[in-house]
Design an enzyme around this catalytic site. Structure first.
Site, PDB file in Angstrom:
ATOM      1  CG  HIS A  87    -135.341  -3.936 -92.087  1.00  0.00           C
ATOM      2  ND1 HIS A  87    -134.127  -4.085 -91.349  1.00  0.00           N
ATOM      3  CD2 HIS A  87    -136.092  -3.716 -92.961  1.00  0.00           C
ATOM      4  CE1 HIS A  87    -133.952  -4.466 -92.863  1.00  0.00           C
ATOM      5  NE2 HIS A  87    -134.809  -3.554 -93.615  1.00  0.00           N
ATOM      6  CG  ASP A 111    -135.364  -7.728 -89.959  1.00  0.00           C
ATOM      7  OD1 ASP A 111    -135.387  -7.450 -90.407  1.00  0.00           O
ATOM      8  OD2 ASP A 111    -134.388  -7.380 -90.126  1.00  0.00           O
ATOM      9  CD  GLU A 146    -132.176  -4.847 -88.806  1.00  0.00           C
ATOM     10  OE1 GLU A 146    -132.747  -5.252 -89.147  1.00  0.00           O
ATOM     11  OE2 GLU A 146    -131.049  -4.799 -89.621  1.00  0.00           O
ATOM     12  CG  ASP A 152    -132.131   3.708 -94.183  1.00  0.00           C
ATOM     13  OD1 ASP A 152    -132.613   4.105 -95.114  1.00  0.00           O
ATOM     14  OD2 ASP A 152    -133.262   2.150 -93.515  1.00  0.00           O
TER      15      ASP A 152
END
Ligand code: PGA
Length: 244
Positions: free
Chosen positions: A138, A136, A143, A67
């Site tokens: 991810h 979270d 997400e 990413d």
């Protein structure tokens, strides 16, 4: 799914680096999937040491990063392109023409995301993918709520991720709000996956990833359906896992 409990960060980094070394020994032209964040830094340090000792070479390998922030140029100190060069690429013999980090400054992301997918396919697919995990849940910047069938795409970062990553910027306001990321399905295509996590702040995400339902609310849970995935965890990250 395999879970390896590690004594500490150093041991985890050494074990994960050994997986890379074994992959390169079996196939010097391996395609490596690489990750940024604090977690893999120890792995990269270990790989650099093995390279300098003459134990491994990346001369025939190819790498794809997961990413990149949208809006950050390659030379921005917080870009993932910059990070990877500082932490690994500047210190090993991976040829620059076979280093792929998604670009954060394209004008046509529809075409660019497909181009990135096509490069992975053309290289023969990813042999070994290393992952961190967000608090979270991810993987890469997939997400909560991201479709588990997603391919490389542009995403809005979660508030949690912006908060978590603000530590690398001078202020929270400077954290980019969007990113380009491999999709969950792109990651799942890798032939072998290792995920590393340390610290209590990852414990909920690790519990949901390993013991929760497979759900886009925790995109790491998709890994339950992968045939060859190993989690390397310290005891703090593993503390909420149910006893076997
Ligand atoms: P970290 O990030 O390694 O800096 O904790 C992990 C991630 O967000 O995937």
């Amino acid at each position: 799914m395999n879970v390896v409990l590690c004594d500490d960060y150093q041991q985890m980094s050494t074990q994960a680096a050994t997986v890379f070394a074994e992959c390169l020994a079996a196939n010097p032209a391996a395609v490596l999937g690489l990750a940024t964040g604090s977690t893999p830094i120890g792995v990269y340090e270990n790989l650099i040491a093995r390279f300098k000792a003459g134990e491994i070479s990346f001369a025939e390998a190819t790498s794809f990063n997961l990413d990149e922030y949208i809006g950050l140029h390659r030379d921005h100190p917080q870009s993932y392109y910059y990070f990877m060069h500082q932490q690994l690429f500047n210190h090993v013999d991976l040829p620059s023409q076979r280093i792929f980090v998604p670009s954060g400054v394209e004008s046509d992301y529809g075409a660019y995301c497909q181009w990135y997918e096509d490069r992975i396919t053309e290289a023969g697919g990813i042999d070994l993918q290393i992952l961190g995990i967000g608090s979270d849940g991810h993987i890469a910047f997939n997400e909560p709520g991201t479709a588990l069938g997603s391919r490389t795409h542009i995403t809005e970062l979660d508030h949690q991720t912006i908060d978590d990553n603000a530590r690398f910027f001078q202020s929270k306001a400077e954290v980019p709000r969007r990113a380009i990321t491999m999709g969950v399905a792109t990651i799942m295509d890798a032939r072998k996956i290792i995920l590393l996590a340390t610290g209590e702040h990852k414990a909920t995400a690790i519990r949901d990833a390993i013991a929760g339902p497979v759900s886009s609310e925790c995109t790491a849970s998709a890994l339950q359906q992968h045939p060859d995935v190993t989690f390397y965890l310290d005891s703090a990250a593993a503390c909420l896992l149910p006893a076997e």
